[in-house]
Scaffold this active site. Structure first.
Site, mmCIF file in Angstrom:
data_model
loop_
_atom_site.group_PDB
_atom_site.id
_atom_site.type_symbol
_atom_site.label_atom_id
_atom_site.label_comp_id
_atom_site.label_asym_id
_atom_site.label_seq_id
_atom_site.Cartn_x
_atom_site.Cartn_y
_atom_site.Cartn_z
ATOM 1 N N HIS A 86 -0.623 0.164 -9.419
ATOM 2 C CA HIS A 86 -1.410 -0.700 -8.532
ATOM 3 C C HIS A 86 -2.177 -1.759 -9.345
ATOM 4 O O HIS A 86 -3.391 -1.902 -9.224
ATOM 5 C CB HIS A 86 -2.386 0.128 -7.692
ATOM 6 C CG HIS A 86 -2.786 -0.551 -6.417
ATOM 7 N ND1 HIS A 86 -3.197 0.136 -5.298
ATOM 8 C CD2 HIS A 86 -2.827 -1.867 -6.079
ATOM 9 C CE1 HIS A 86 -3.487 -0.713 -4.335
ATOM 10 N NE2 HIS A 86 -3.273 -1.940 -4.788
ATOM 11 N N GLU A 141 -2.954 7.592 -6.415
ATOM 12 C CA GLU A 141 -3.028 6.569 -7.459
ATOM 13 C C GLU A 141 -4.067 6.951 -8.511
ATOM 14 O O GLU A 141 -5.222 7.224 -8.166
ATOM 15 C CB GLU A 141 -3.359 5.214 -6.838
ATOM 16 C CG GLU A 141 -2.223 4.723 -5.945
ATOM 17 C CD GLU A 141 -2.439 3.340 -5.379
ATOM 18 O OE1 GLU A 141 -1.484 2.768 -4.838
ATOM 19 O OE2 GLU A 141 -3.562 2.821 -5.483
ATOM 20 N N ARG A 181 0.850 -1.189 0.000
ATOM 21 C CA ARG A 181 0.000 0.000 0.000
ATOM 22 C C ARG A 181 0.889 1.244 0.000
ATOM 23 O O ARG A 181 1.949 1.268 0.630
ATOM 24 C CB ARG A 181 -0.874 0.045 1.260
ATOM 25 C CG ARG A 181 -2.139 -0.808 1.198
ATOM 26 C CD ARG A 181 -3.190 -0.170 0.298
ATOM 27 N NE ARG A 181 -4.480 -0.812 0.436
ATOM 28 C CZ ARG A 181 -4.927 -1.772 -0.368
ATOM 29 N NH1 ARG A 181 -4.175 -2.208 -1.355
ATOM 30 N NH2 ARG A 181 -6.124 -2.288 -0.195
#
Length: 353
Positions: free
Chosen positions: A292, A273, A244
């Site tokens: 991600h 993100e 994360r």
């Protein structure tokens, strides 16, 4: 009719809906961040289950599960995330309210572990650099891109859950790596069963050729990697994170890369993100970046959609789910569930604590 609502996106919406609603007793709907407040309030007032994205980077504040959000969902019995992470959920608020929290831990472990090794191999073999050079330089000197093997190197894993365990297994068995792990709630014997040697974080940092972050984001791990941690790493070591954003300090990582404190980094997660195009870390040739997407494979989407739908069916039929995050909720949850759903949860003789 039992009702589940999901926030914005699931990896395979058609399969998820097919599996979830096949019995005819569960309906499914969707909400998104642009929905008018009146429509959103109407949706939330009727939901029994809320399926959300796990990361705070992906969930706007008003959709994060906390005391205020729960107050808008009087019929809610459970919330689930689409993956392993659940940092967009205040688990304490859910437990206090009697709302069950579950995740999809383990269903995307293979995809994420493979992504971590793809980054390790790409960085150590300089694949991204030589690929770009080959396309722009007709007089390329191939020997200028001499890489390293990962076989026999030392792999340090921070967090030895489903994903970390799979990374450890592949590293130890496929690449003959010495695998070290830092995990605050594992015994050395448990770590050994997961193909790793349990060590303190400082030892892991100073001896590993690859440091892979595979833990969740929490108050315990937020900001875990800063200037002092990068300074402990070997100058030939690579930092990889598939966990994360927020666990590592991006500015401190940039400073370490500029100073040559570490050899490079593989980053799948970010504070924002996707990261902006002018993000300083994207300017380094020895940073391999992805937005991600470690868990975003066809196989992972299939597994997660089927697994999540099956878990929702278990929950809404009063069964205890296998991937329960807050077992301490059970007494309050049992009372809330029966009051809302009109029938009791299954009591299998065990009272989770």
């Amino acid at each position: 009719m039992k009702h589940v609502c999901y926030f914005e996106r699931v990896l395979d919406p058609a399969l998820f809906e097919q599996q979830l609603t096949a019995g005819g007793d569960i309906s499914l709907s969707r909400v998104d961040r642009d929905m008018p407040e009146q429509d959103l309030a109407e949706k939330l007032s009727a939901v029994h289950g809320y399926h959300t994205r796990g990361g705070t980077q992906l969930v706007p504040p008003r959709f994060r599960i906390d005391r205020d959000f729960l107050a808008r969902c009087p019929r809610l019995v459970a919330v689930c995330t689409g993956g392993a992470g659940y940092d967009a959920i205040n688990v304490g608020d859910c437990t206090e309210a009697g709302v069950l929290v579950a995740n999809q831990a383990g269903l995307n472990a293979e995809a994420v572990a493979e992504h971590a090794f793809a980054m390790m191999l790409s960085l150590s073999k300089q694949l991204a650099q030589v690929n770009a050079a080959l396309r722009r330089d007709p007089a390329l000197d191939r020997f200028a891109y001499r890489g390293n093997d990962i076989f026999g190197k030392t792999l340090g894993i921070v967090g030895l859950g489903h994903i970390g365990t799979r990374i450890a297994e592949v590293g130890a068995t496929a690449f003959g790596m010495t695998v070290l792990a830092a995990h605050p709630r594992l015994t050395p014997e448990a770590a050994k069963r997961r193909h790793a040697h349990l060590v303190a974080l400082p030892e892991l940092l100073s001896t590993s050729d690859f440091v892979v972050v595979a833990c969740g984001l929490s108050d315990e791990t937020r900001g875990m990697f800063g200037a002092s941690e990068f300074a402990r790493m070997k100058s030939t070591a690579y930092f990889i994170t598939i966990a994360r954003g927020g666990i590592h300090d991006e500015n401190a990582l940039g400073d370490a890369l500029s100073a040559g404190t570490i050899a490079g980094a593989g980053l799948d997660v970010w504070m924002e993100e996707p990261p902006p195009h002018d993000h300083p870390l994207l300017g380094f040739d020895n940073v391999l970046a992805s937005p991600h997407i470690a868990a975003v494979t066809h196989e992972s989407a299939h597994n997660a959609s089927i697994g999540a739908a099956a878990q929702w069916r278990e929950i809404l039929n009063g069964k205890r789910p296998a991937r329960l995050v807050n077992p301490a909720v059970w007494p309050r949850y049992a009372a809330r569930f029966e009051a809302i759903m009109g029938f009791p949860v299954e009591q299998n003789g065990d009272n989770p604590t």
